[in-house]
Design a protein around this motif. Structure first.
Motif, PDB file in Angstrom:
ATOM      1  N   GLY A  26      28.159  56.622  34.927  1.00 29.40           N
ATOM      2  CA  GLY A  26      29.179  57.288  35.735  1.00 29.40           C
ATOM      3  C   GLY A  26      28.652  57.785  37.058  1.00 29.40           C
ATOM      4  N   LEU A  27      29.189  58.932  37.477  1.00 29.41           N
ATOM      5  CA  LEU A  27      28.831  59.520  38.767  1.00 29.41           C
ATOM      6  C   LEU A  27      28.369  60.957  38.626  1.00 29.41           C
ATOM      7  N   LEU A  28      27.295  61.275  39.317  1.00 31.15           N
ATOM      8  CA  LEU A  28      26.907  62.659  39.546  1.00 31.15           C
ATOM      9  C   LEU A  28      27.387  62.964  40.952  1.00 31.15           C
ATOM     10  N   ILE A  29      28.238  63.979  41.084  1.00 32.62           N
ATOM     11  CA  ILE A  29      28.851  64.318  42.366  1.00 32.62           C
ATOM     12  C   ILE A  29      28.364  65.693  42.799  1.00 32.62           C
ATOM     13  N   LEU A  30      27.655  65.740  43.916  1.00 35.60           N
ATOM     14  CA  LEU A  30      27.239  67.005  44.515  1.00 35.60           C
ATOM     15  C   LEU A  30      28.286  67.349  45.561  1.00 35.60           C
ATOM     16  N   LEU A  31      28.850  68.548  45.483  1.00 32.10           N
ATOM     17  CA  LEU A  31      29.987  68.926  46.321  1.00 32.10           C
ATOM     18  C   LEU A  31      29.659  70.113  47.206  1.00 32.10           C
ATOM     19  N   GLY A  32      29.824  69.929  48.521  1.00 24.01           N
ATOM     20  CA  GLY A  32      29.625  71.002  49.489  1.00 24.01           C
ATOM     21  C   GLY A  32      30.951  71.409  50.111  1.00 24.01           C
ATOM     22  N   ILE A  33      31.223  72.701  50.127  1.00 26.80           N
ATOM     23  CA  ILE A  33      32.504  73.223  50.615  1.00 26.80           C
ATOM     24  C   ILE A  33      32.266  74.081  51.843  1.00 26.80           C
ATOM     25  N   GLU A  34      33.152  73.912  52.845  1.00 26.76           N
ATOM     26  CA  GLU A  34      33.089  74.745  54.046  1.00 26.76           C
ATOM     27  C   GLU A  34      34.415  75.491  54.208  1.00 26.76           C
ATOM     28  N   GLU A  35      34.413  76.526  55.029  1.00 25.34           N
ATOM     29  CA  GLU A  35      35.594  77.390  55.206  1.00 25.34           C
ATOM     30  C   GLU A  35      36.826  76.631  55.689  1.00 25.34           C
ATOM     31  N   ALA A  36      36.637  75.543  56.413  1.00 23.13           N
ATOM     32  CA  ALA A  36      37.769  74.788  56.973  1.00 23.13           C
ATOM     33  C   ALA A  36      38.431  73.867  55.947  1.00 23.13           C
ATOM     34  N   ASP A  37      37.889  73.771  54.740  1.00 18.83           N
ATOM     35  CA  ASP A  37      38.434  72.864  53.738  1.00 18.83           C
ATOM     36  C   ASP A  37      39.774  73.356  53.192  1.00 18.83           C
ATOM     37  N   GLY A  88      14.517  74.659  64.748  1.00 15.94           N
ATOM     38  CA  GLY A  88      13.424  75.136  63.907  1.00 15.94           C
ATOM     39  C   GLY A  88      13.274  74.356  62.619  1.00 15.94           C
ATOM     40  N   ASN A  89      12.577  74.976  61.679  1.00 19.64           N
ATOM     41  CA  ASN A  89      12.280  74.319  60.411  1.00 19.64           C
ATOM     42  C   ASN A  89      12.946  74.979  59.216  1.00 19.64           C
ATOM     43  N   ARG A  90      13.702  76.029  59.480  1.00 20.80           N
ATOM     44  CA  ARG A  90      14.436  76.688  58.401  1.00 20.80           C
ATOM     45  C   ARG A  90      15.910  76.326  58.545  1.00 20.80           C
ATOM     46  N   PRO A  91      16.496  75.666  57.530  1.00 23.87           N
ATOM     47  CA  PRO A  91      17.898  75.265  57.650  1.00 23.87           C
ATOM     48  C   PRO A  91      18.838  76.466  57.733  1.00 23.87           C
ATOM     49  N   SER A  92      19.915  76.274  58.463  1.00 25.14           N
ATOM     50  CA  SER A  92      20.976  77.275  58.547  1.00 25.14           C
ATOM     51  C   SER A  92      22.136  76.784  57.688  1.00 25.14           C
ATOM     52  N   PHE A  93      22.735  77.699  56.949  1.00 30.17           N
ATOM     53  CA  PHE A  93      23.856  77.343  56.078  1.00 30.17           C
ATOM     54  C   PHE A  93      25.150  77.999  56.552  1.00 30.17           C
ATOM     55  N   ILE A  94      25.246  78.236  57.860  1.00 29.09           N
ATOM     56  CA  ILE A  94      26.380  78.948  58.430  1.00 29.09           C
ATOM     57  C   ILE A  94      27.715  78.222  58.192  1.00 29.09           C
ATOM     58  N   LYS A  95      27.690  76.886  58.088  1.00 29.24           N
ATOM     59  CA  LYS A  95      28.931  76.131  57.859  1.00 29.24           C
ATOM     60  C   LYS A  95      29.379  76.156  56.394  1.00 29.24           C
ATOM     61  N   ALA A  96      28.475  76.484  55.490  1.00 28.61           N
ATOM     62  CA  ALA A  96      28.822  76.525  54.066  1.00 28.61           C
ATOM     63  C   ALA A  96      29.763  77.697  53.812  1.00 28.61           C
ATOM     64  N   ALA A  97      30.781  77.451  53.007  1.00 27.99           N
ATOM     65  CA  ALA A  97      31.760  78.495  52.691  1.00 27.99           C
ATOM     66  C   ALA A  97      31.111  79.609  51.872  1.00 27.99           C
ATOM     67  N   LYS A  98      31.591  80.814  52.084  1.00 28.44           N
ATOM     68  CA  LYS A  98      31.145  81.967  51.295  1.00 28.44           C
ATOM     69  C   LYS A  98      31.669  81.820  49.870  1.00 28.44           C
ATOM     70  N   PRO A  99      30.969  82.397  48.905  1.00 27.81           N
ATOM     71  CA  PRO A  99      31.355  82.237  47.498  1.00 27.81           C
ATOM     72  C   PRO A  99      32.803  82.614  47.169  1.00 27.81           C
ATOM     73  N   ASP A 100      33.353  83.651  47.817  1.00 28.82           N
ATOM     74  CA  ASP A 100      34.727  84.068  47.484  1.00 28.82           C
ATOM     75  C   ASP A 100      35.760  83.005  47.859  1.00 28.82           C
ATOM     76  N   PHE A 101      35.420  82.110  48.784  1.00 27.88           N
ATOM     77  CA  PHE A 101      36.284  80.984  49.128  1.00 27.88           C
ATOM     78  C   PHE A 101      35.849  79.714  48.390  1.00 27.88           C
ATOM     79  N   ALA A 102      34.538  79.488  48.342  1.00 30.25           N
ATOM     80  CA  ALA A 102      34.009  78.245  47.792  1.00 30.25           C
ATOM     81  C   ALA A 102      34.241  78.099  46.293  1.00 30.25           C
ATOM     82  N   GLU A 103      34.084  79.171  45.531  1.00 32.53           N
ATOM     83  CA  GLU A 103      34.227  79.047  44.074  1.00 32.53           C
ATOM     84  C   GLU A 103      35.633  78.623  43.654  1.00 32.53           C
ATOM     85  N   PRO A 104      36.705  79.256  44.181  1.00 31.43           N
ATOM     86  CA  PRO A 104      38.045  78.776  43.817  1.00 31.43           C
ATOM     87  C   PRO A 104      38.312  77.341  44.283  1.00 31.43           C
TER      88      PRO A 104
END
Length: 150
Positions: A26-37, A88-104
């Motif tokens: 089957g498929l393993l699906i890794l899912l990334g959510i942002e605030e604009a979704d 730089g060398n440290r990734p920024s996750f500013i586009k990733a949705a905050k948990p209160d939006f991303a979890e639902p």
């Protein structure tokens, strides 16, 4: 919304030493959510993944979808898909949705996927430290971004 699809012969998710999901073909699906979704992103991405023809047919050509091969799926939330590495060398996750939006949104994605797919799928646990094991078949790995659907 971004997804990394990995066609697998087997995959599992372990949380605190306990297997929470395990599949064969089957498929393993890794899912990334942002605030604009939106719900539209969920519906489009689920439809795209379920119907993506990345499984071999009788001639081993990629002509079959997850539905065609009666495969299984695991969806794991992964905010790091929205990492920005421009500075730089440290990734920024500013586009990733905050948990209160991303979890639902993650829960809505899983529910919609199951509805469209017609069977239960495996999941990780939102925000948990997970160990993901997989045997990538092919290897076949596809990146899909719902913001690039037009």
């Amino acid at each position: 919304m971004k997804a990394v699809l990995q066609r697998v012969s087997k995959a599992s998710v372990t949380i605190e030493g306990e297997i929470s999901a395990k599949i064969g073909n089957g498929l393993l699906i890794l899912l990334g959510i942002e605030e604009a979704d939106t719900q539209d992103d969920i519906e489009w991405l689920c439809r795209k993944i379920i119907n993506m023809r990345i499984f071999g047919d009788e001639n081993n050509a990629m002509n079959n979808s997850l539905k065609d091969v009666d495969g299984d799926a695991i969806v794991v939330s992964q905010f790091t898909l929205h990492a920005s590495t421009k500075k730089g060398n440290r990734p920024s996750f500013i586009k990733a949705a905050k948990p209160d939006f991303a979890e639902p949104m993650y829960e809505k994605f899983v529910a919609h996927f199951e509805k469209e797919f017609g069977k239960k799928i495996g999941t990780g646990e939102f925000g948990a430290d997970m160990k993901v094991e997989l045997l990538n078949d092919g290897p076949v790995t596809i990146l899909i971004d719902s913001k690039e659907k037009s």
